[in-house]
Scaffold this motif. Structure first.
Motif, PDB file in Angstrom:
ATOM      1  N   ILE A  77       0.845  -1.193   0.000  1.00 49.77           N
ATOM      2  CA  ILE A  77       0.000   0.000   0.000  1.00 49.77           C
ATOM      3  C   ILE A  77       0.881   1.244   0.000  1.00 49.77           C
ATOM      4  O   ILE A  77       1.763   1.393   0.851  1.00 49.77           O
ATOM      5  CB  ILE A  77      -0.959   0.029   1.206  1.00 49.77           C
ATOM      6  CG1 ILE A  77      -2.002  -1.081   1.081  1.00 49.77           C
ATOM      7  CG2 ILE A  77      -1.655   1.386   1.301  1.00 49.77           C
ATOM      8  CD1 ILE A  77      -3.050  -1.093   2.190  1.00 49.77           C
ATOM      9  N   ALA A  78       0.637   2.115  -0.980  1.00 45.35           N
ATOM     10  CA  ALA A  78       1.319   3.408  -1.048  1.00 45.35           C
ATOM     11  C   ALA A  78       0.317   4.455  -0.585  1.00 45.35           C
ATOM     12  O   ALA A  78      -0.798   4.530  -1.114  1.00 45.35           O
ATOM     13  CB  ALA A  78       1.781   3.685  -2.474  1.00 45.35           C
ATOM     14  N   ILE A  79       0.693   5.265   0.385  1.00 44.22           N
ATOM     15  CA  ILE A  79      -0.270   6.159   1.020  1.00 44.22           C
ATOM     16  C   ILE A  79       0.371   7.508   1.343  1.00 44.22           C
ATOM     17  O   ILE A  79       1.546   7.584   1.693  1.00 44.22           O
ATOM     18  CB  ILE A  79      -0.830   5.504   2.304  1.00 44.22           C
ATOM     19  CG1 ILE A  79      -1.982   6.300   2.896  1.00 44.22           C
ATOM     20  CG2 ILE A  79       0.266   5.272   3.332  1.00 44.22           C
ATOM     21  CD1 ILE A  79      -2.753   5.546   3.992  1.00 44.22           C
ATOM     22  N   ALA A  80      -0.419   8.561   1.207  1.00 43.48           N
ATOM     23  CA  ALA A  80       0.056   9.908   1.539  1.00 43.48           C
ATOM     24  C   ALA A  80      -0.012  10.100   3.053  1.00 43.48           C
ATOM     25  O   ALA A  80      -1.060   9.848   3.654  1.00 43.48           O
ATOM     26  CB  ALA A  80      -0.800  10.955   0.834  1.00 43.48           C
ATOM     27  N   ASN A 141       8.837   2.055   3.487  1.00 48.04           N
ATOM     28  CA  ASN A 141       9.727   2.860   2.661  1.00 48.04           C
ATOM     29  C   ASN A 141       9.604   4.345   2.964  1.00 48.04           C
ATOM     30  O   ASN A 141       8.538   4.837   3.335  1.00 48.04           O
ATOM     31  CB  ASN A 141       9.422   2.619   1.181  1.00 48.04           C
ATOM     32  CG  ASN A 141       9.597   1.170   0.783  1.00 48.04           C
ATOM     33  OD1 ASN A 141      10.607   0.550   1.097  1.00 48.04           O
ATOM     34  ND2 ASN A 141       8.603   0.600   0.115  1.00 48.04           N
ATOM     35  N   GLU A 142      10.700   5.050   2.769  1.00 51.66           N
ATOM     36  CA  GLU A 142      10.747   6.494   2.992  1.00 51.66           C
ATOM     37  C   GLU A 142       9.822   7.232   2.019  1.00 51.66           C
ATOM     38  O   GLU A 142       9.438   6.705   0.968  1.00 51.66           O
ATOM     39  CB  GLU A 142      12.176   7.013   2.817  1.00 51.66           C
ATOM     40  CG  GLU A 142      13.190   6.423   3.790  1.00 51.66           C
ATOM     41  CD  GLU A 142      13.056   6.967   5.197  1.00 51.66           C
ATOM     42  OE1 GLU A 142      12.342   7.990   5.376  1.00 51.66           O
ATOM     43  OE2 GLU A 142      13.648   6.393   6.119  1.00 51.66           O
ATOM     44  N   LEU A 143       9.471   8.443   2.380  1.00 51.72           N
ATOM     45  CA  LEU A 143       8.616   9.291   1.549  1.00 51.72           C
ATOM     46  C   LEU A 143       9.233   9.492   0.173  1.00 51.72           C
ATOM     47  O   LEU A 143      10.421   9.787   0.040  1.00 51.72           O
ATOM     48  CB  LEU A 143       8.425  10.648   2.242  1.00 51.72           C
ATOM     49  CG  LEU A 143       7.410  11.609   1.631  1.00 51.72           C
ATOM     50  CD1 LEU A 143       5.997  11.058   1.788  1.00 51.72           C
ATOM     51  CD2 LEU A 143       7.510  12.969   2.325  1.00 51.72           C
ATOM     52  N   ILE A 144       8.393   9.316  -0.881  1.00 50.27           N
ATOM     53  CA  ILE A 144       8.863   9.444  -2.250  1.00 50.27           C
ATOM     54  C   ILE A 144       7.851  10.241  -3.066  1.00 50.27           C
ATOM     55  O   ILE A 144       6.640  10.192  -2.801  1.00 50.27           O
ATOM     56  CB  ILE A 144       9.096   8.044  -2.882  1.00 50.27           C
ATOM     57  CG1 ILE A 144       9.693   8.171  -4.287  1.00 50.27           C
ATOM     58  CG2 ILE A 144       7.802   7.252  -2.920  1.00 50.27           C
ATOM     59  CD1 ILE A 144      10.077   6.825  -4.897  1.00 50.27           C
ATOM     60  N   ASP A 145       8.326  10.973  -4.043  1.00 51.76           N
ATOM     61  CA  ASP A 145       7.462  11.768  -4.902  1.00 51.76           C
ATOM     62  C   ASP A 145       6.513  10.856  -5.696  1.00 51.76           C
ATOM     63  O   ASP A 145       6.918   9.808  -6.200  1.00 51.76           O
ATOM     64  CB  ASP A 145       8.315  12.595  -5.864  1.00 51.76           C
ATOM     65  CG  ASP A 145       7.481  13.397  -6.841  1.00 51.76           C
ATOM     66  OD1 ASP A 145       6.873  14.397  -6.415  1.00 51.76           O
ATOM     67  OD2 ASP A 145       7.414  13.007  -8.028  1.00 51.76           O
ATOM     68  N   PHE A 146       5.260  11.286  -5.816  1.00 55.12           N
ATOM     69  CA  PHE A 146       4.222  10.507  -6.488  1.00 55.12           C
ATOM     70  C   PHE A 146       4.635  10.068  -7.896  1.00 55.12           C
ATOM     71  O   PHE A 146       4.539   8.896  -8.253  1.00 55.12           O
ATOM     72  CB  PHE A 146       2.933  11.342  -6.559  1.00 55.12           C
ATOM     73  CG  PHE A 146       1.852  10.749  -7.414  1.00 55.12           C
ATOM     74  CD1 PHE A 146       0.943   9.842  -6.891  1.00 55.12           C
ATOM     75  CD2 PHE A 146       1.727  11.102  -8.759  1.00 55.12           C
ATOM     76  CE1 PHE A 146      -0.056   9.285  -7.681  1.00 55.12           C
ATOM     77  CE2 PHE A 146       0.730  10.551  -9.556  1.00 55.12           C
ATOM     78  CZ  PHE A 146      -0.167   9.648  -9.012  1.00 55.12           C
TER      79      PHE A 146
END
Length: 230
Positions: A77-80, A141-146
């Motif tokens: 899951i990729a989440i803001a 995972n660390e924050l990454i640009d969309f």
């Protein structure tokens, strides 16, 4: 059964200082007492305490069960990140309890939080793993640009949650998939441009129901649906 966590238990059969304190000082465990330890990658170890030290509790491995309660699919899951840190922590905790393999934090146009440390989230995940009697610790995972994220997302099934007329219910399209990537936007939602970019890179737009959900709620619902229908 009460679980403790040591990622390198087979090479270093010593509990962390936090778990040692809990085991020896709080639970009053002593030499020859049996405990269970997980390594975060599917290993469940039955151990015997050989040195009941409240900072370095040493154990001896008696037996091991590999791939303990391994699921037949992989969920990412990729989440803001939410503006309120407690909400993303809630999402982490509940999804680990339900079952998840990987979590990526994404920076979108409408993201309310521009940075997020993963160290705290990893601690939340470890605690939830032990509490829910699981042997798998998800990768965070660390924050990454969309845009950077979607261009490098190689998965069998890729979904993006968005309330549109053409969106299909997640439960209707997720069946029989072995690898699932689910993307959840911020409370301000994805922009039209982000939805278009996602579609161009192979993401299918899905809905989690008719209700407008908070970011962390949507993440938990998506995790539940995938684990229910796979």
């Amino acid at each position: 059964m009460l679980l403790f966590y040591q990622s390198d238990i087979e090479k270093t059969p010593i509990l962390s200082e936090e778990d040692s304190r809990h085991c020896v000082k709080v639970l009053r465990k002593n030499i020859k007492d049996k405990i269970h330890v997980v390594d975060g990658v599917g290993g469940l170890f039955e151990c015997e305490i050989v040195k009941a030290h409240e900072k370095k509790c040493e154990v001896k491995i008696l037996s091991v069960e590999r791939a303990f309660e391994k699921r037949n699919h992989y969920l990412h899951i990729a989440i803001a990140p939410t503006k309120n840190a407690d909400r993303i922590e809630y999402f982490i905790e509940k999804c680990v309890e339900i079952g998840i393999d990987e979590i990526t934090l994404i920076q979108t146009k409408h993201s309310e939080r521009k940075n997020q440390k993963t160290e705290r989230l990893e601690k939340i995940a470890i605690s939830a793993m032990k509490q829910s009697l699981k042997a798998y610790l998800p990768k965070i995972n660390e924050l990454i640009d969309f845009e950077k994220f979607i261009k490098n997302a190689n998965f069998e099934a890729k979904f993006i949650a968005h309330l549109t007329d053409d969106a299909k219910p997640l439960k209707d399209v997720v069946a029989d998939k072995k690898e699932v990537l689910m993307m959840i936007g911020p409370e301000g939602d994805f922009t039209k441009e982000e939805i278009a970019m996602a579609k161009q890179t192979g993401f299918q737009v899905v809905t989690l129901g008719n209700a407008r959900l908070r970011t962390e709620t949507a993440g938990v619902v998506a995790c539940t649906v995938v684990n229910t229908f796979l």
